[in-house]
Design a protein around this motif. Structure first.
Motif, PDB file in Angstrom:
ATOM      1  N   GLY A 175     -14.065  21.849 -30.777  1.00  7.97           N
ATOM      2  CA  GLY A 175     -15.108  21.004 -30.214  1.00  7.97           C
ATOM      3  C   GLY A 175     -16.132  20.521 -31.211  1.00  7.97           C
ATOM      4  N   ARG A 190      -6.138  10.059 -27.070  1.00  6.29           N
ATOM      5  CA  ARG A 190      -6.496  11.178 -26.189  1.00  6.29           C
ATOM      6  C   ARG A 190      -5.933  12.493 -26.728  1.00  6.29           C
ATOM      7  NH1 ARG A 190     -10.143  13.376 -22.869  1.00  6.29           N
ATOM      8  NH2 ARG A 190      -9.179  14.998 -21.611  1.00  6.29           N
ATOM      9  N   ASP A 245      -5.552  13.351 -29.812  1.00  4.95           N
ATOM     10  CA  ASP A 245      -6.400  13.836 -30.907  1.00  4.95           C
ATOM     11  C   ASP A 245      -7.618  14.574 -30.370  1.00  4.95           C
ATOM     12  OD1 ASP A 245      -4.975  12.704 -33.228  1.00  4.95           O
ATOM     13  OD2 ASP A 245      -5.504  10.785 -32.339  1.00  4.95           O
ATOM     14  N   VAL A 246      -8.201  14.037 -29.306  1.00  7.10           N
ATOM     15  CA  VAL A 246      -9.360  14.684 -28.693  1.00  7.10           C
ATOM     16  C   VAL A 246      -8.956  16.036 -28.107  1.00  7.10           C
ATOM     17  CG1 VAL A 246     -11.094  14.481 -26.865  1.00  7.10           C
ATOM     18  CG2 VAL A 246     -10.506  12.490 -28.260  1.00  7.10           C
ATOM     19  N   GLN A 247      -7.742  16.106 -27.555  1.00  7.86           N
ATOM     20  CA  GLN A 247      -7.270  17.383 -27.017  1.00  7.86           C
ATOM     21  C   GLN A 247      -7.018  18.393 -28.135  1.00  7.86           C
ATOM     22  OE1 GLN A 247      -4.246  15.435 -24.174  1.00  7.86           O
ATOM     23  NE2 GLN A 247      -4.933  17.225 -23.028  1.00  7.86           N
ATOM     24  N   SER A 300     -10.350  19.801 -29.017  1.00  6.32           N
ATOM     25  CA  SER A 300     -10.775  20.771 -27.999  1.00  6.32           C
ATOM     26  C   SER A 300      -9.850  21.981 -27.936  1.00  6.32           C
ATOM     27  CB  SER A 300     -10.806  20.101 -26.618  1.00  6.32           C
ATOM     28  OG  SER A 300     -11.695  19.003 -26.612  1.00  6.32           O
ATOM     29  N   ASP A 353      -6.937  22.213 -26.597  1.00  5.19           N
ATOM     30  CA  ASP A 353      -6.460  22.346 -25.219  1.00  5.19           C
ATOM     31  C   ASP A 353      -5.139  23.092 -25.127  1.00  5.19           C
ATOM     32  OD1 ASP A 353      -8.664  21.034 -24.296  1.00  5.19           O
ATOM     33  OD2 ASP A 353      -7.641  19.169 -23.764  1.00  5.19           O
ATOM     34  N   ASN A 385     -17.164   9.956 -35.048  1.00  4.34           N
ATOM     35  CA  ASN A 385     -17.696  10.802 -33.974  1.00  4.34           C
ATOM     36  C   ASN A 385     -18.029   9.992 -32.731  1.00  4.34           C
ATOM     37  OD1 ASN A 385     -17.684  13.556 -35.059  1.00  4.34           O
ATOM     38  ND2 ASN A 385     -19.091  12.740 -36.599  1.00  4.34           N
ATOM     39  N   ILE A 391     -14.624   9.479 -31.111  1.00  6.79           N
ATOM     40  CA  ILE A 391     -14.174  10.683 -30.401  1.00  6.79           C
ATOM     41  C   ILE A 391     -14.865  10.790 -29.045  1.00  6.79           C
ATOM     42  CG2 ILE A 391     -14.234  13.215 -30.431  1.00  6.79           C
ATOM     43  CD1 ILE A 391     -13.915  13.005 -33.515  1.00  6.79           C
ATOM     44  N   GLU A 392     -16.153  10.492 -29.025  1.00  4.12           N
ATOM     45  CA  GLU A 392     -16.919  10.562 -27.769  1.00  4.12           C
ATOM     46  C   GLU A 392     -16.420   9.512 -26.780  1.00  4.12           C
ATOM     47  OE1 GLU A 392     -19.964   9.808 -24.805  1.00  4.12           O
ATOM     48  OE2 GLU A 392     -19.415   8.392 -26.389  1.00  4.12           O
ATOM     49  N   GLY A 424     -12.997  10.656 -25.488  1.00  2.12           N
ATOM     50  CA  GLY A 424     -13.112  11.874 -24.681  1.00  2.12           C
ATOM     51  C   GLY A 424     -13.727  11.654 -23.318  1.00  2.12           C
ATOM     52  N   THR A 425     -14.612  10.679 -23.203  1.00  2.00           N
ATOM     53  CA  THR A 425     -15.271  10.409 -21.918  1.00  2.00           C
ATOM     54  C   THR A 425     -14.639   9.245 -21.174  1.00  2.00           C
ATOM     55  OG1 THR A 425     -16.921   9.032 -23.060  1.00  2.00           O
ATOM     56  CG2 THR A 425     -17.485  11.347 -22.682  1.00  2.00           C
TER      57      THR A 425
END
Length: 335
Positions: free
Chosen positions: A12, A40, A42-44, A47, A49, A314, A317-318, A321-322
């Motif tokens: 995170g 998506r 990459d964001v996982q 995190s 996941d 960054n 990524i935000e 992610g949202t």
């Protein structure tokens, strides 16, 4: 060789300047990165996941760039070639899967995020057999999402061995789903897209599919035994049984993404007055990649993209992610 990248040190965390050393081996090439997607997946990875992320992480598993250096054994690529690189960077080329042309199942494979640093960097070093020449007809930025998302859905579709003019469905119309719709439309199939959002109907029609709104109660109940094939790109929970009922006997249901939670399935729907199949698909082989790029070039299939810079990583990524972006987000390396 010292490589400048953006690394994430912990689960995170934020992307920060990061440097690592990597030399070019006899079978490898060094690629100057021009574009890298922020997907998506990459964001996982950021995190963690799936529980297998290796930190520090350099994300980015869809990459396009220019070859700058080649190893002594490399004869099929040369300096200046424009290439694309996906999730897998290496394989043993000696096991039963590699010899059968299914390198994506090699137990010794190396993939971005788990074994290797990714594309959010000035350069990447990769086995030359996993650097693929981009056809001249493809624009560099728009072709980037083909290198993992495109490969994954294309190989999933071709594995289904669909009859001509099949009735097919796509669940989810994000990056994976949009490419799946376009591929199957150009293959000559009757394509439907399942979506909960009425706002996406126009976009779905433009891609070549009819929209089925799952937000409408009973919309699936009217489609009993309609589909030859359904491809799910969803990573949110859904009722698998409702979709299995819409498959014809001998229909096929393929998953290329899945919710983190377990999904219940009524096994009777696989055999009761039917012979349905559920299968999954993991990226694709090198031959799948070559075939997919050729098909995409022939039919002018690329992704609509929004381009940001590496320095805005960054923020990117935000946004991903949202869910603040409806098209694929690509980062440009202006170094």
């Amino acid at each position: 060789m010292k490589i400048k990248a953006y690394g994430i040190q912990e689960k995170g965390g934020k992307a920060e300047p990061f440097y690592y050393e990597r030399n070019v081996g006899d079978n490898e090439v060094s690629v100057k990165i021009v574009y890298c997607s922020m997907a998506r997946g990459d964001v996982q990875f950021i995190s963690d996941d799936w529980g297998d992320t290796k930190f520090p992480l350099v994300p980015g598993h869809e990459i396009a760039g220019i070859i700058e250096e080649t190893g002594s054994n490399v004869t099929t690529l040369k300096t200046g070639d424009r290439v694309g690189i996906g999730y897998q960077l290496d394989a043993c080329f000696e096991c039963e899967f590699c010899k059968a042309g299914n390198e994506q199942f090699c137990a010794q494979q190396k993939v971005i995020g788990v074994h290797c640093y990714g594309g959010l960097a000035d350069h990447i070093v990769v086995d030359h057999r996993f650097a693929f020449k981009l056809p001249p007809a493809l624009h560099t930025a728009g072709s980037v999402p083909l290198l993992s998302s495109g490969l994954t859905v294309y190989s999933a579709i071709t594995r289904a061995q669909l009859p001509p003019n099949a009735v097919v469905g796509v669940m989810g119309v994000g990056g994976l789903g949009q490419l799946a719709i376009r591929f199957m439309h150009k293959m000559g199939h009757q394509v439907y897209a399942f979506s909960h959002s009425p706002d996406k109907k126009e976009m779905i029609n433009r891609l070549g599919a009819e929209c089925i709104l799952t937000s409408n109660a009973g919309s699936l109940a009217t489609m009993d035994k309609k589909f030859d094939f359904i491809l799910s790109t969803l990573n949110v929970p859904y009722d698998l049984n409702d979709f299995l009922k819409t498959l014809k006997p001998q229909g096929k249901f393929c998953v290329v993404a899945t919710p983190l939670e377990k999904q219940p399935v009524n096994l009777g729907l696989l055999y009761d007055y039917a012979q349905r199949t559920i299968y999954g698909n993991y990226v694709g082989s090198r031959q799948n990649m070559t075939d997919m790029l050729d098909f995409a070039a022939k039919h002018h299939i690329e992704s609509a993209v929004e381009v940001m810079t590496f320095g805005e990583v960054n923020e990117a990524i935000e946004k991903v992610g949202t869910g603040k972006i409806n098209i694929r987000l690509i980062l440009e390396n202006k170094a």
